[in-house]
Design a protein around this motif. Structure first.
Motif: not given
Ligand code: FES
Ligand code: FES
Lengths: 781, 157
Positions: A237-241, B75, B79, B81, B88, B92
């Motif tokens: 999750p943190a890698k995507l945000t 990014l 949004g 986490t 996103q 996930i």
């Protein structure tokens, strides 16, 4: 560092809050630095503290955390959170999650209540470098045993507290209770939270070969509850945000930005530098020169980038020129005496058997230098203060980095603290930690912390390369179409960089390397087949680098094996075709290992393989279609790939349409994580087979960006179909890299099947395929 | 040096920088937004992508002065986490990440693409995402994640 600190996902956020509310009462010496870490986080946003360093080394050898102390491996907080410290690191393959799964299982705590600290040299045990897919194979059992030892201690404490013998206790989700008396219970947190175990365990040997707590019995695989589950990766999750912090996101107070200046060619002697060439750029702190090392330090990153580009540096003409062509290197490989021979297998009398045989085969296969090509060029921050230094890096061997830096600075190892911060995926590239050394040289020169990230050209040109290789193969078959002799010889180069050798900056400031370097392996030459007269050899041809050269070499994903398996499995295919037998049927004639046979059958069935000899009957129309198989076994992992390709007859353009892969790596720790890794290996294999070659000539490197050195893109991505063979009774043997080894031969064999032409050199570029087709047509005409 | 005001993720920021500085370094170093990443600095990989006035832009080659007064989304602006954007969330749910270094480019470009193309075919996705590089070979899952993201976005609309 502990990446989970960065998460703000619900569960993890509350965990972090808990941590802060309880004053981060972590125990165990390796984890003690958590205490100052929380306090100092305000100074260094998001990233581990600058530790005062030495207080974390309380044991006999002041340079290492003592593996014979349970508290070095794990601790339990008052709230029941378990912290595991490991010297292994995550290089983008999800190892953090897998290690958490192992610990959760062994300790009987929910996965969410385990966190993993990785690779910080002052608070984790040195378990050896993270390479060769060995993290779970070797690091896994060490951590499992340490966790089992921890569980046993907790049970002993509970036994005293609850007044019941250990045998009558059960653990569920970190709560110990007495069988049949449910009211008698106590939590791990209540038993030990906030305190050390102060218990010795056994640990013999070092690093990957260390044997930890053999006196404790770990769980039977049948009792695993978390291992084997497709647990979601904790880092995603943190890698995507944008909340995740990579090495390149480390910012420490007072940090300056550095860039290095290197030519596209071999570095000889001391360059002349015209500092006036950058006098117009604002914010330059210093041009740093030491030996042939040239770098700039500036207040902003953009100033450093501009200055490094604009700085007028005149490099002396190289004394040792780069080779003229790949063919020149191949010639060197053929003619130079081996410095070390490794024998994969040597059985019977190969030479005699071939001499007396009536049907013989012979071929030579070529593989070029290839690069790792990290998406994010390597990056590090160093803060050198007097006789102490702190480094932040994504190195695959943080302890190796520490030792090199200590040697550079001529200080004791314990004066250097290396914090691991995950980088862009590195595939072996960060076994050679160049930017840490660059940053140390620059920081020492300016007395401030300096961040260095390589530019794209630096990474393409100066990142160490997977070595060029050449294989010679001979075989003989009998009248029944069975192999009676197999002789496979690999001629390769050692890794001049990476196994603790001085890196680029050190060489440039005058440190010589006299080491041969680690050999590139011998496995993958067809040793898993049963053949009466059978020889597989790996020859290490010395690769002396008197001056730093862009064709410095290091380990690249499954070192040496994609080339060797390309050779051996192409050759197996040539022999099968030569005797007119189906490629799979022919292999099965020579296989006895049941696991391999089952994997071959599973792949064949999944791909709908129809038995027939190769090549396929010639087709009309502009496109020729073919299918090819390759089989290999790498450190107990069995992989079988079947590739389906299309070749455009007019251009020689090859596209891989589908890859079916059967994979057996023993016990599967995380099937979803493994499938992701296999996708990656397949793409990497396709890319390296069809596109990749590090190009050069005596004037220097010709591959210096993504345009001059393309890699696979979405439009070239094949369909993927994977069969996982789970063998819970066999210990896990690694999945992050073995499957790349079978892709090249499976593609080359499919190309042969399609057009009846054998390509014995990678990459299979359109020109290469087309000229091979034309050559064949010419000989027929 | 020049004072420049930037509108990033709905907030305005004043920075004092060399106006020729590529936006990437200003976002990363002055605003400490780590989403956009340095991959090549040559407009060849997409790792530095940000959204400027609704379009995906390579911030490594975009001088900061050219985006003054424009709406910039990184990014981080999509949004968190705790509350991920549909794209996103889809990544996930597909676990479509290995090292993740390319993910900024993937998510940003997928988001802009889906804004314009709510019903993409797999072929559309491959064509549009082709210039965005991933060295870990996560492509098959990324493609699936974008298909899933399209469904999530439609469900929300
Ligand atoms: S970093 Fe901007 S496109 Fe690569
Ligand atoms: S996930 Fe590593 S580069 Fe894409």
């Amino acid at each position: 560092m502990d990446k989970r600190n960065q998460k703000s996902e619900k569960k993890q956020l509350s965990r972090r809050e808990l941590l802060q509310n309880t004053g981060a009462l972590l125990v165990g010496f390796n984890l003690l630095s958590e205490l100052p870490l929380t306090a100092q986080q305000q100074e260094i946003p998001g990233i581990g503290a600058v530790p005062d360093g030495m207080s974390s080394y309380p044991y006999a050898n002041p340079d290492y955390l003592d593996p014979t102390v349970l508290d070095s491996w794990l601790s339990v907080q008052a709230d029941g959170m378990v912290t595991i410290g490991t010297g292994k690191v995550d290089i983008g393959t999800g190892i953090e999650t897998a290690i958490g799964q192992i610990a959760a299982d062994e300790l009987d705590v929910p996965f969410e209540r385990v966190r993993v600290i990785m690779g910080d040299t002052h608070r984790t045990v040195d378990q050896g470098r993270t390479a060769g897919s060995q993290s779970l194979a070797r690091g896994g059992p060490q951590l499992r045993q340490a966790a089992a030892a921890g569980r046993l201690e907790l049970l002993k404490l509970a036994s005293a507290r609850l007044g019941a013998p250990v045998e009558r206790l059960v653990v569920t989700d970190g709560v110990v209770s007495v069988i049949g008396e449910a009211s008698k219970k106590v939590t791990y947190g209540e038993l030990i939270g906030g305190k050390q175990f102060n218990v010795k365990i056994t640990a013999t040997g070092i690093q990957g070969a260390m044997v930890v707590a053999p006196e404790v019995k770990a769980k039977n695989y049948k009792d695993y509850k978390v291992v084997g589950k497709p647990i979601r990766r904790v880092d995603l999750p943190a890698k995507l945000t944008g909340e995740f912090k990579y090495t390149s996101d480390v910012r420490v107070p007072g940090m300056l930005h550095g860039r290095v200046v290197r030519p596209r060619n071999v570095i000889t002697g001391t360059p002349t530098v015209d500092e006036s060439s950058i006098s117009k750029i604002a914010g330059i702190v210093k041009v740093v020169r030491e030996g042939s090392f040239v770098g700039v330090v500036a207040k902003t990153e953009w100033a450093a980038i501009q200055a490094a580009k604009a700085l007028k540096v005149t490099w002396p003409e190289p004394v040792h020129k780069m080779p003229a062509t790949q063919e020149a290197v191949a010639d060197y490989l053929r003619k130079t005496k081996s410095a070390r021979d490794a024998t994969g297998i040597n059985k019977g009398d190969v030479d005699a058997a071939i001499a007396s045989a009536s049907k013989k085969f012979e071929a030579e296969y070529h593989w070029p230098f290839q690069m790792h090509g990290m998406m994010g060029p390597c990056c590090a921050v160093a803060d050198v203060r007097g006789d102490k230094a702190t480094v932040w890096t994504g190195a695959q061997g943080p302890f190796t980095t520490r030792d090199r830096v200590a040697s550079m600075l001529k200080v004791p190892k314990r004066n250097v603290v290396v914090n691991f911060v995950e980088s862009s995926g590195s595939y072996g590239r960060l076994t050679a930690d160049d930017t840490s050394e660059d940053a140390v040289v620059l920081s020492r020169a300016v007395g401030k912390p300096v961040r260095v990230q390589w530019m794209r050209e630096d990474e393409h040109v100066w990142g160490p390369k997977g070595p060029q290789q050449l294989q010679t193969a001979r075989a003989a078959v009998n009248a029944e179409g069975k192999l009676i002799a197999w002789d496979f010889q690999d001629h390769g180069l050692p890794w001049t960089e990476s196994q603790g050798t001085p890196q680029l900056a050190e060489r440039q400031i005058g440190v010589k390397s006299t080491l041969l370097g680690n050999p590139n392996g011998a496995n993958g030459g067809g040793e898993h087949y049963e053949i009466e007269n059978h020889r597989v050899m790996g020859r290490t041809i010395p690769w002396p680098q008197d001056d730093p050269s862009p064709i410095r070499t290091s380990a690249l994903r499954s070192p040496g094996e994609p080339p060797r398996v390309f050779g051996s499995e192409s050759f197996m295919d040539e022999v099968a075709a030569g005797v007119g037998v189906d490629a799979i049927e022919f292999r099965l004639r020579h296989l006895k290992n049941k696991r391999i046979i089952e994997a071959v059958q599973a792949a064949a069935q999944k791909a709908g393989w129809v038995s027939r000899p190769s090549p396929a009957p010639a087709s009309d129309g502009p496109i020729a279609k073919g299918r090819g198989v390759a089989v290999a076994m790498r450190i107990n992992t069995i992989i079988v790939a079947i590739s389906e390709v299309e070749v455009e007859k007019a251009t020689g353009h090859v596209s891989v349409k589908k890859v079916t892969l059967a994979h057996d790596c023993g016990l599967i720790v995380n099937p979803d994580g493994l499938r992701g890794q296999l996708d990656g290996n397949i793409m990497h294999g396709v890319s390296r087979t069809l596109l990749e070659e590090f190009r050069f000539d005596p004037s220097g490197a010709k591959s210096f960006d993504w345009a001059s050195h393309p890699v696979i893109r979405f439009m070239q991505v094949p369909e993927v179909d994977v069969v996982l063979l789970n063998r819970p009774e066999i210990p896990p043997s690694g999945g992050a890299e073995p499957s790349v080894v079978v892709i090249p031969a499976s593609i080359a064999n499919a190309v042969h099947d399609a057009i009846g032409v054998r390509i014995r050199q990678v990459p299979l570029t359109p020109q290469r395929v087309l000229s091979a087709m034309q050559a064949k047509a010419a000989t027929r005409a | 040096m020049a004072k420049i005001s930037l509108n990033v993720n709905g907030k305005s920021h004043a920075v004092d920088v060399d106006p020729t500085t590529p936006l990437l370094y200003v976002l990363r170093n002055d605003l400490e937004l780590n989403g956009p990443r340095f991959g090549c600095g040559l407009a060849q990989c997409g790792a530095c992508s940000v959204i400027v006035d609704g379009r995906a832009v390579r911030s490594c080659v975009t001088p900061v002065r050219t985006v003054e007064k424009k709406a910039i989304t990184t990014l981080e602006g999509l949004g968190t986490t705790a509350k991920p954007h549909a794209v996103q969330q889809a990544f996930i749910d597909e676990q479509a990440v290995q090292c993740g270094y390319c993910m900024n480019g993937m998510v940003i470009n997928a988001k802009v693409f889906l804004d314009w193309t709510p019903n993409p075919t797999e072929q559309d996705i491959k064509e549009v995402m082709d210039p965005i590089l991933c060295r870990c070979g996560t492509h098959p899952r990324i493609t699936r994640a974008i298909i899933r993201a399209a469904q999530y976005m439609k469900a929300k609309a």
